[in-house]
Design an enzyme around this catalytic site. Structure first.
Site, short mmCIF file in Angstrom:
data_model
loop_
_atom_site.label_atom_id
_atom_site.label_comp_id
_atom_site.label_asym_id
_atom_site.label_seq_id
_atom_site.Cartn_x
_atom_site.Cartn_y
_atom_site.Cartn_z
N HIS A 1 86.44 -50.54 118.85
CA HIS A 1 87.99 -51.81 117.87
C HIS A 1 86.92 -52.57 117.59
O HIS A 1 85.65 -53.29 118.13
CB HIS A 1 88.53 -52.34 119.27
CG HIS A 1 89.56 -53.17 118.01
ND1 HIS A 1 89.52 -54.40 117.90
CD2 HIS A 1 90.71 -52.39 117.50
CE1 HIS A 1 90.85 -54.72 117.52
NE2 HIS A 1 91.42 -53.33 116.48
N ARG B 1 87.07 -55.61 117.27
CA ARG B 1 86.00 -56.45 117.75
C ARG B 1 85.63 -56.81 119.22
O ARG B 1 85.56 -57.67 120.27
CB ARG B 1 87.88 -57.42 118.79
CG ARG B 1 88.59 -58.75 117.92
CD ARG B 1 90.27 -59.30 118.36
NE ARG B 1 89.40 -60.25 119.41
CZ ARG B 1 89.54 -61.28 120.55
NH1 ARG B 1 91.18 -60.96 120.48
NH2 ARG B 1 89.46 -61.94 120.58
N LYS B 2 84.87 -55.48 119.41
CA LYS B 2 84.51 -55.39 120.67
C LYS B 2 83.22 -55.75 120.21
O LYS B 2 82.66 -55.53 118.75
CB LYS B 2 84.64 -53.71 121.03
CG LYS B 2 86.30 -53.77 121.89
CD LYS B 2 86.25 -54.90 122.73
CE LYS B 2 87.00 -54.04 123.10
NZ LYS B 2 89.32 -53.68 122.15
N SER B 3 81.87 -55.79 120.68
CA SER B 3 80.72 -55.63 120.46
C SER B 3 80.08 -54.92 119.87
O SER B 3 78.93 -55.42 118.46
CB SER B 3 79.78 -56.01 122.04
OG SER B 3 79.64 -55.15 122.16
#
Length: 382
Positions: free
Chosen positions: A180, A182-184
């Site tokens: 997603h 918002r992940k790294s």
């Protein structure tokens, strides 16, 4: 301070990712194919596992993992009470029962001391969430469990993280990661399931493709592409597209650099905010490589100059996006009403629900952004 606009998170993508999509677009192979296969191979090598299967999201990956383990009605799955709702939802998808366990306020992960008290003869798995990128002590968890109880890593936040030198995804029986934004690292939506168990890998491989005995790529490149495969299992359509696989390959090559940069700025936050007695900084343990999906602090309500939500509103007015760490699932209407749970039944999860605060930490921030965030937070106490 001149007002800035700092997002809680932004994906770090650019020209390389844009160019990576050209090949699948020009070739016409857009669904799961050679780019997904290359992404899976690279991800498996990076996380030191023999099997990695790309899926549509971490949620579908967790569902696939539980279904592959044969979990169904009359089974119980232990789940932390403080995590994203999907961790518990996938248990319901299988017709099984989520059994909640409180969390450790220091790590935000499972309170291991409570796990053993929740194991019954119906327990088939524990979902160990590596929340915000900090790995669960899987060795300690494994020692508490009967051998037949599977450990499923919810590694949504933990790409590139490790525990005692072993990467997330290599710690339990099966794991699921999120890509997603918002992940790294990101593929838009998307996820990856990893396992060391070849039988489980083969079962999940079929189940993500409707239960087909052959993948689309295998069939189209085979001697008789005009024949449909057999279907031996009840499956799902959880396949990743080759467009996403192409982007994922580029992003994966940047993963360790992204985490190194986030680690540097997480340490900056710890130095600059560590003397504020009403803010508890996230715990970092020796031997743990934190994935730093988010920088989450605990606002001590007994000492803070104002409630957490008021702080978030003040920071928003200054152009700084914040979020609660995540939510306590047992306080959500669906689970509260269905299982007749009270907020005080899991007090640590309730407190984390009400008092954690994530502040911006991502690879699109500048040094000036980080200093602006720190200065704004310090002003809250004045």
């Amino acid at each position: 301070m001149e007002k800035r606009n700092i997002a809680i998170s932004l994906p770090c993508t650019g020209e390389e990712e844009w160019q990576a999509t050209r090949e699948p677009l020009m070739s016409g192979w857009l669904t799961q194919g050679p780019k997904v296969a290359a992404f899976e191979k690279a991800f498996a090598e990076r996380h030191q596992v023999p099997h990695a299967l790309a899926v549509t999201s971490c949620t579908t990956g967790l569902h696939l993992a539980l279904a592959g383990l044969g979990i169904g009605p009359d089974d119980e799955v232990i789940v932390p009470a403080f995590t994203w709702v999907a961790t518990a939802n996938v248990v319901l998808y299988c017709g099984a029962t989520p059994v909640f366990v409180d969390v450790d306020r220091a790590t935000y992960n499972l309170d291991l001391a409570q796990v053993a008290t929740k194991v019954t003869d119906r327990t088939k798995a524990v979902i160990a969430v590596h929340l915000f990128g900090r790995c669960v002590d899987i060795d300690a968890l494994r020692a508490l469990l009967p051998a037949h109880v599977a450990i499923v890593e919810d590694a949504a936040c933990a790409a590139g993280a490790s525990w005692q030198g072993r990467p997330a995804g290599n710690l339990g029986d099966v794991a699921s990661f999120s890509f997603h934004p918002r992940k790294s690292v990101t593929t838009g939506e998307g996820g990856m399931v990893t396992t060391k168990n070849p039988e489980l890998a083969e079962r999940m491989n079929q189940m993500r493709n409707h239960g087909a005995s052959l993948s689309e790529e295998q069939r189209h490149h085979g001697a008789r592409p005009y024949l449909l495969p057999d279907f031996n299992l009840l499956g799902f359509n959880y396949r990743m597209t080759d467009l996403q696989g192409a982007v994922g390959l580029v992003q994966l090559g940047k993963l360790d650099g992204f985490i190194d940069e986030r680690t540097e700025w997480a340490e900056f936050y710890r130095r600059e905010l560590g003397d504020i007695d009403w803010l508890k900084q996230p715990e970092v343990t020796n031997g743990c490589r934190h994935g730093w999906q988010a920088y989450v602090m605990y606002v001590d309500p007994s000492k803070a100059p104002m409630p957490r939500n008021d702080m978030m509103e003040r920071l928003q007015a200054l152009g700084i996006a914040t979020r609660p760490g995540t939510h306590a699932i047992h306080m959500l209407n669906l689970y509260r009403d269905r299982f007749m749970i009270q907020p005080e039944d899991f007090p640590a999860a309730r407190d984390c629900n009400d008092n954690t605060m994530a502040i911006p930490l991502h690879n699109r921030m500048s040094g000036e952004d980080y200093h602006y965030v720190v200065n704004a937070i310090r002003q809250l106490g004045k």
